[in-house]
Design an enzyme around this catalytic site. Structure first.
Site, PDB file in Angstrom:
ATOM      1  N   GLU A  40     113.635  11.394 -21.926  1.00  0.00           N
ATOM      2  CA  GLU A  40     114.109  11.213 -23.039  1.00  0.00           C
ATOM      3  C   GLU A  40     113.725  12.579 -24.123  1.00  0.00           C
ATOM      4  O   GLU A  40     113.125  12.240 -25.182  1.00  0.00           O
ATOM      5  CB  GLU A  40     113.994  10.039 -23.934  1.00  0.00           C
ATOM      6  CG  GLU A  40     114.364   8.892 -23.127  1.00  0.00           C
ATOM      7  CD  GLU A  40     114.240   7.703 -23.728  1.00  0.00           C
ATOM      8  OE1 GLU A  40     113.128   7.451 -24.530  1.00  0.00           O
ATOM      9  OE2 GLU A  40     114.530   6.573 -23.396  1.00  0.00           O
ATOM     10  N   PRO A  41     113.814  13.731 -23.538  1.00  0.00           N
ATOM     11  CA  PRO A  41     113.004  14.858 -24.326  1.00  0.00           C
ATOM     12  C   PRO A  41     113.867  15.192 -25.732  1.00  0.00           C
ATOM     13  O   PRO A  41     115.311  15.019 -25.844  1.00  0.00           O
ATOM     14  CB  PRO A  41     113.416  16.145 -23.391  1.00  0.00           C
ATOM     15  CG  PRO A  41     114.383  15.818 -22.744  1.00  0.00           C
ATOM     16  CD  PRO A  41     114.439  14.342 -22.316  1.00  0.00           C
ATOM     17  N   GLY A  42     113.189  15.440 -26.952  1.00  0.00           N
ATOM     18  CA  GLY A  42     114.158  15.806 -28.243  1.00  0.00           C
ATOM     19  C   GLY A  42     113.362  16.957 -28.645  1.00  0.00           C
ATOM     20  O   GLY A  42     113.978  17.978 -28.396  1.00  0.00           O
ATOM     21  N   ARG A  43     112.332  16.931 -29.177  1.00  0.00           N
ATOM     22  CA  ARG A  43     111.717  18.225 -29.744  1.00  0.00           C
ATOM     23  C   ARG A  43     111.466  19.497 -28.764  1.00  0.00           C
ATOM     24  O   ARG A  43     111.936  20.615 -28.936  1.00  0.00           O
ATOM     25  CB  ARG A  43     110.158  18.071 -30.033  1.00  0.00           C
ATOM     26  CG  ARG A  43     109.413  19.021 -30.960  1.00  0.00           C
ATOM     27  CD  ARG A  43     108.068  18.676 -31.255  1.00  0.00           C
ATOM     28  NE  ARG A  43     107.846  17.463 -31.531  1.00  0.00           N
ATOM     29  CZ  ARG A  43     107.953  16.948 -32.911  1.00  0.00           C
ATOM     30  NH1 ARG A  43     107.821  17.741 -33.871  1.00  0.00           N
ATOM     31  NH2 ARG A  43     107.463  15.596 -33.101  1.00  0.00           N
ATOM     32  N   ARG A  93     108.626  18.154 -42.808  1.00  0.00           N
ATOM     33  CA  ARG A  93     107.546  18.055 -41.740  1.00  0.00           C
ATOM     34  C   ARG A  93     106.297  18.693 -42.389  1.00  0.00           C
ATOM     35  O   ARG A  93     105.001  17.755 -42.039  1.00  0.00           O
ATOM     36  CB  ARG A  93     107.647  18.962 -40.215  1.00  0.00           C
ATOM     37  CG  ARG A  93     108.988  18.336 -39.651  1.00  0.00           C
ATOM     38  CD  ARG A  93     109.294  18.770 -38.362  1.00  0.00           C
ATOM     39  NE  ARG A  93     108.011  18.392 -37.294  1.00  0.00           N
ATOM     40  CZ  ARG A  93     107.160  19.221 -37.041  1.00  0.00           C
ATOM     41  NH1 ARG A  93     106.882  20.208 -37.654  1.00  0.00           N
ATOM     42  NH2 ARG A  93     106.051  18.510 -36.335  1.00  0.00           N
ATOM     43  N   GLY A 137     108.606  13.188 -25.632  1.00  0.00           N
ATOM     44  CA  GLY A 137     107.367  13.418 -26.190  1.00  0.00           C
ATOM     45  C   GLY A 137     106.616  14.722 -25.763  1.00  0.00           C
ATOM     46  O   GLY A 137     105.544  15.037 -26.089  1.00  0.00           O
ATOM     47  N   CYS A 194     110.053  19.110 -57.478  1.00  0.00           N
ATOM     48  CA  CYS A 194     108.905  18.552 -58.408  1.00  0.00           C
ATOM     49  C   CYS A 194     108.018  17.619 -57.700  1.00  0.00           C
ATOM     50  O   CYS A 194     107.973  16.640 -58.129  1.00  0.00           O
ATOM     51  CB  CYS A 194     109.577  18.059 -59.538  1.00  0.00           C
ATOM     52  SG  CYS A 194     110.706  19.184 -60.304  1.00  0.00           S
ATOM     53  N   GLU A 195     107.286  18.289 -56.740  1.00  0.00           N
ATOM     54  CA  GLU A 195     106.220  17.542 -55.897  1.00  0.00           C
ATOM     55  C   GLU A 195     105.281  18.473 -55.502  1.00  0.00           C
ATOM     56  O   GLU A 195     105.635  19.664 -54.906  1.00  0.00           O
ATOM     57  CB  GLU A 195     106.648  16.725 -54.836  1.00  0.00           C
ATOM     58  CG  GLU A 195     107.812  16.008 -54.979  1.00  0.00           C
ATOM     59  CD  GLU A 195     107.465  14.478 -54.881  1.00  0.00           C
ATOM     60  OE1 GLU A 195     106.102  14.052 -54.474  1.00  0.00           O
ATOM     61  OE2 GLU A 195     108.324  13.617 -54.956  1.00  0.00           O
TER      62      GLU A 195
HETATM   63  C1  LIG Z   1     111.861  10.130 -30.660  1.00  0.00           C
HETATM   64  C2  LIG Z   1     111.953   9.566 -29.334  1.00  0.00           C
HETATM   65  C3  LIG Z   1     112.035  10.288 -28.075  1.00  0.00           C
HETATM   66  C4  LIG Z   1     111.906  11.692 -28.452  1.00  0.00           C
HETATM   67  O1  LIG Z   1     110.697  12.458 -28.604  1.00  0.00           O
HETATM   68  P1  LIG Z   1     110.379  14.045 -28.325  1.00  0.00           P
HETATM   69  O2  LIG Z   1     109.074  14.091 -28.920  1.00  0.00           O
HETATM   70  O3  LIG Z   1     111.183  14.540 -29.631  1.00  0.00           O
HETATM   71  O4  LIG Z   1     110.659  14.391 -27.180  1.00  0.00           O
HETATM   72  C5  LIG Z   1     112.189   9.674 -26.980  1.00  0.00           C
HETATM   73  N1  LIG Z   1     112.248   8.507 -27.024  1.00  0.00           N
HETATM   74  C6  LIG Z   1     111.978   7.622 -27.772  1.00  0.00           C
HETATM   75  C7  LIG Z   1     112.235   6.240 -27.731  1.00  0.00           C
HETATM   76  C8  LIG Z   1     111.811   8.136 -28.981  1.00  0.00           C
HETATM   77  O5  LIG Z   1     111.725   7.184 -29.973  1.00  0.00           O
END
Ligand SMILES: *Cc1c(COP(=O)(O)O)cnc(C)c1O
Length: 420
Positions: free
Chosen positions: A276-279, A315, A242, A345-346
């Site tokens: 759990e980093p993603g973004r 996004r 997050g 086409c939106e």
């Molecule tokens: C989407 C998600 C993440 C990653 O979130 P980011 O904002 O991308 O870091 C981590 N844990 C869970 C359970 C998620 O659904």
């Protein structure tokens, strides 16, 4: 890391590491995604360093960008994976992430998916409801296995982010309400095939302040103490993902200050920490490269019409998200104000309104910044547009890491019934 850190201009030309983007565009038609391998590695190492004094496992949130080359890059650095489907488990395993570094999140795990995850021996199920718990117990018992579980706790805090990516309020569909957690754990401890192992929380995405994390982790720490008093062995706290990124001028707390917060709030529990980093790993490591198809002079506005659309990067239309839009060649010193739109086409197929971009002509390359996370993975072939290919750069080298499909491949997925 800013949106342009790994995509600098040199002599008015945008580069990715040591390669001019225009060179890549000659080999790969636009639109395409382009990732900097060094950017991914650097942001992973920053997390690793920030958490080096804690017993922490980084489980990259695969849904942010699930390309095999991305996963393999992170696997080599020791990353685990946070997955939300059987497809993502398969991607993680195929890219070399070991099963014992996989945590499995998601509100709708099916029997088949649970069966698959159990047979591999993943590290932990992050359980989102009591019915899911019962199903995991049933499947585990039938396989003569034990599922290590944590409940995803909904701590009822406001993540102060976009409503569509806020997940930790009582009204959201995610997790077990914190007020019902002790009952849920009691039930879990009584079920065969279940080993209570941890507590999990994930309150949302693109957080720009530590305050919501602090509030959530405080509540989680209290809960862990209560659960231990109830007799449960809690050895893992999964703090979710997050942490946000800079799209325009957001000031994001450093990974170190985030790690320090985790330690301050949870360190005394002596648990293994999962993050759990993603973004924050991928977002500013990638861009979407597009070409100008036409400049259209509307009655009130000038439209910069691109060959990338909302099907490639959803996004802006889905979250009103801001992405910097930069001319790859800044040779024209003059800035102009454009509405930057795609071909779909939106009316929602708009990347930016009244945006200043270097004066551009048809055929010029345009970069949509900060597109490494939740870009390609959310794309579709709406309007029968081909999914954009993906390119990864490392130093002086680049490789196509996902190729563009052909129209034949797209159309032959459809089947005309014999009775037609
Ligand atoms: C989407 C998600 C993440 C990653 O979130 P980011 O904002 O991308 O870091 C981590 N844990 C869970 C359970 C998620 O659904």
């Amino acid at each position: 890391m800013t949106p342009v850190s790994y995509f600098p201009h040199k002599n008015n030309e945008m580069f990715v590491e040591n390669i001019a983007l225009s060179d890549i565009a000659q080999h790969v038609q636009t639109p395409f995604y382009c990732y900097s391998s060094t950017a991914i590695e650097t942001s992973f190492q920053a997390y690793k360093n920030a958490f080096s004094s804690q017993d922490a496992l980084i489980c990259y949130a695969v849904k942010a960008n699930s390309n095999q080359a991305v996963l393999a890059t992170l696997a080599k650095l020791g990353s685990g994976a946070d997955v939300v489907s059987m497809g993502e488990i398969r991607r993680a395993i195929t890219a070399g992430i070991p099963a014992d570094k996989i945590v499995y999140s998601g509100v709708a795990k099916t029997e088949e998916e649970i069966h698959y995850a159990l047979s591999l021996g993943i590290f932990q199920f992050n359980v989102e409801s009591e019915p899911e718990l019962e199903l995991i117990s049933k499947v585990a018992t039938s396989l003569n296995k034990t599922a290590a579980i944590a409940f995803r706790i909904n701590p009822d805090v406001c993540a102060q982010t976009h409503a569509k990516i806020s997940t930790g309020k009582a009204e959201n569909k995610f997790g077990v309400p914190i007020s019902k957690a002790r009952i849920a754990y009691k039930r879990a401890a009584s079920l065969p095939g279940i080993k209570v192992q941890g507590v999990d929380v994930h309150i949302g995405s693109q957080l720009t302040s530590l305050a919501p994390f602090e509030e959530a982790y405080q509540r989680i720490a209290e809960l862990v103490n209560e659960l231990r008093a109830d007799g449960h062995e809690i050895s893992v706290v999964d703090v979710g993902g997050g942490l946000g990124i800079t799209y325009l001028d957001e000031i994001i707390p450093s990974k170190q200050s985030y790690a320090d917060l985790v330690k301050a709030q949870l360190g005394h529990l002596n648990c293994k920490i999962i993050i759990e980093p993603g973004r924050s790993l991928l977002g500013n490591a990638g861009i979407l490269v597009s070409s100008v198809v036409f400049i259209k002079n509307g009655e009130e506005r000038q439209f910069l019409i691109l060959d990338a659309g909302m099907n490639d990067l959803i996004r802006p239309s889905m979250y009103e998200a801001y992405h910097q839009i930069i001319a790859v060649n800044k040779g024209a010193n003059e800035l102009k104000t454009y509405d930057v739109v795609g071909p779909v086409c939106e009316t929602g197929d708009t990347f930016a309104k009244a945006r200043q971009v270097h004066k551009s002509d048809a055929g010029d390359l345009i970069a949509i910044m900060s597109s490494g996370a939740y870009g390609s993975v959310m794309s579709s072939s709406y309007n029968t547009r081909m999914l954009a290919p993906e390119v990864m750069v490392k130093g002086n080298e680049f490789a196509i890491v996902k190729k563009r499909p052909s129209y034949e491949e797209i159309i032959k997925q459809d089947i005309i019934p014999s009775w037609l």
